[in-house]
Scaffold this motif. Structure first.
Motif, PDB file in Angstrom:
ATOM      1  N   LEU A 153       0.865  -1.177   0.000  1.00  0.00           N
ATOM      2  CA  LEU A 153       0.000   0.000   0.000  1.00  0.00           C
ATOM      3  C   LEU A 153       0.900   1.225   0.000  1.00  0.00           C
ATOM      4  O   LEU A 153       1.901   1.263   0.719  1.00  0.00           O
ATOM      5  CB  LEU A 153      -0.888   0.017   1.247  1.00  0.00           C
ATOM      6  CG  LEU A 153      -1.699  -1.247   1.531  1.00  0.00           C
ATOM      7  CD1 LEU A 153      -2.446  -1.102   2.852  1.00  0.00           C
ATOM      8  CD2 LEU A 153      -2.664  -1.537   0.394  1.00  0.00           C
ATOM      9  N   ALA A 154       0.548   2.229  -0.798  1.00  0.00           N
ATOM     10  CA  ALA A 154       1.345   3.456  -0.838  1.00  0.00           C
ATOM     11  C   ALA A 154       0.417   4.652  -0.985  1.00  0.00           C
ATOM     12  O   ALA A 154      -0.421   4.684  -1.885  1.00  0.00           O
ATOM     13  CB  ALA A 154       2.338   3.417  -1.996  1.00  0.00           C
ATOM     14  N   THR A 155       0.568   5.607  -0.072  1.00  0.00           N
ATOM     15  CA  THR A 155      -0.228   6.823  -0.126  1.00  0.00           C
ATOM     16  C   THR A 155       0.496   7.937   0.612  1.00  0.00           C
ATOM     17  O   THR A 155       1.327   7.678   1.478  1.00  0.00           O
ATOM     18  CB  THR A 155      -1.630   6.606   0.499  1.00  0.00           C
ATOM     19  OG1 THR A 155      -2.374   7.814   0.414  1.00  0.00           O
ATOM     20  CG2 THR A 155      -1.534   6.165   1.942  1.00  0.00           C
ATOM     21  N   SER A 156       0.184   9.162   0.263  1.00  0.00           N
ATOM     22  CA  SER A 156       0.792  10.304   0.956  1.00  0.00           C
ATOM     23  C   SER A 156      -0.067  10.777   2.121  1.00  0.00           C
ATOM     24  O   SER A 156       0.346  11.632   2.884  1.00  0.00           O
ATOM     25  CB  SER A 156       1.013  11.462  -0.035  1.00  0.00           C
ATOM     26  OG  SER A 156      -0.225  11.845  -0.599  1.00  0.00           O
ATOM     27  N   ARG A 157      -1.255  10.211   2.294  1.00  0.00           N
ATOM     28  CA  ARG A 157      -2.164  10.643   3.361  1.00  0.00           C
ATOM     29  C   ARG A 157      -2.369   9.526   4.386  1.00  0.00           C
ATOM     30  O   ARG A 157      -2.722   8.410   4.039  1.00  0.00           O
ATOM     31  CB  ARG A 157      -3.514  11.046   2.775  1.00  0.00           C
ATOM     32  CG  ARG A 157      -3.420  12.219   1.806  1.00  0.00           C
ATOM     33  CD  ARG A 157      -4.764  12.529   1.187  1.00  0.00           C
ATOM     34  NE  ARG A 157      -5.767  12.814   2.200  1.00  0.00           N
ATOM     35  CZ  ARG A 157      -6.049  14.027   2.663  1.00  0.00           C
ATOM     36  NH1 ARG A 157      -5.384  15.075   2.206  1.00  0.00           N
ATOM     37  NH2 ARG A 157      -6.980  14.206   3.567  1.00  0.00           N
TER      38      ARG A 157
END
Length: 195
Positions: free
Chosen positions: A149-153
């Protein structure tokens, strides 16, 4: 100074891990090897050379060291008297989470298990998430399916973690890295037993 603190912290983490896996009353001692490089291919080679001498992966961290600049530092350990060689390693590094998930799954299907991750800044200035996978020749591991999983938030990450948890995925590692598509992202590695 930073390199010394980093090495001491890594050795302490390895020591705790090694002690918790030893039987109660076991008076073994441990020997450590510190590997540091700015090239992923060099680290992969040096880890496997150390493994051939009976060392196992203990801990990994990427960052600025006092003597080497931007490096990945890996600590390997072995019980003394020297242990027999039992493991082999793959160091995977990429700035694309989809590529990392694919590569992790390929080596997992070959019997490797997740052991650690960090952010690796290459000599050319790029930042990559680096993952260390281990295969123990004497103790075949359970097979796993991986999800990254990759997210900035962080709020988005919590939602994605909840969804993955409902699908029986457990978290095994997390770093903040600069990926090719998303900039600075929180990268989480999850796994569940393969069907």
């Amino acid at each position: 100074m930073f390199k010394t603190v980093l090495i001491v912290a890594a050795l302490a983490a390895c020591s705790v891990d090694a002690q918790t896996t030893a039987p109660a009353g076991d008076a073994r001692t441990y020997e450590y090897k510190v590997l540091a490089t700015s090239r992923t291919s060099t680290m992969d080679k040096e880890m496997n050379e150390a493994a051939h001498a009976g060392f196992r992966f203990g801990s990994v961290m990427g960052g600025d060291t006092a003597g080497g600049g931007k490096e990945v530092v890996t600590v390997m350990y072995r019980g003394t008297p020297a242990a027999k060689p039992c493991c082999e390693y793959r160091l995977l590094a990429t700035s694309r989470t989809s590529t990392m998930q694919k590569e992790m799954q390929e080596v997992a299907d070959a019997g490797f298990v997740y052991r650690g991750q960090t952010v690796f800044q290459s000599a050319f200035g790029g930042k990559e998430v680096a993952v260390i996978m281990e295969r123990d020749r004497e103790d075949p591991a359970a097979r796993y399916e991986f999800r990254l999983l990759a997210t900035s938030r962080t709020s988005t990450m919590e939602k994605e973690l909840a969804e993955a948890g409902l699908a029986s995925f457990e978290i095994v590692g997390m770093t903040v890295g600069k990926t090719a598509m998303g900039g600075n992202e929180l990268v989480t590695i999850m796994r569940r037993p393969a069907k």
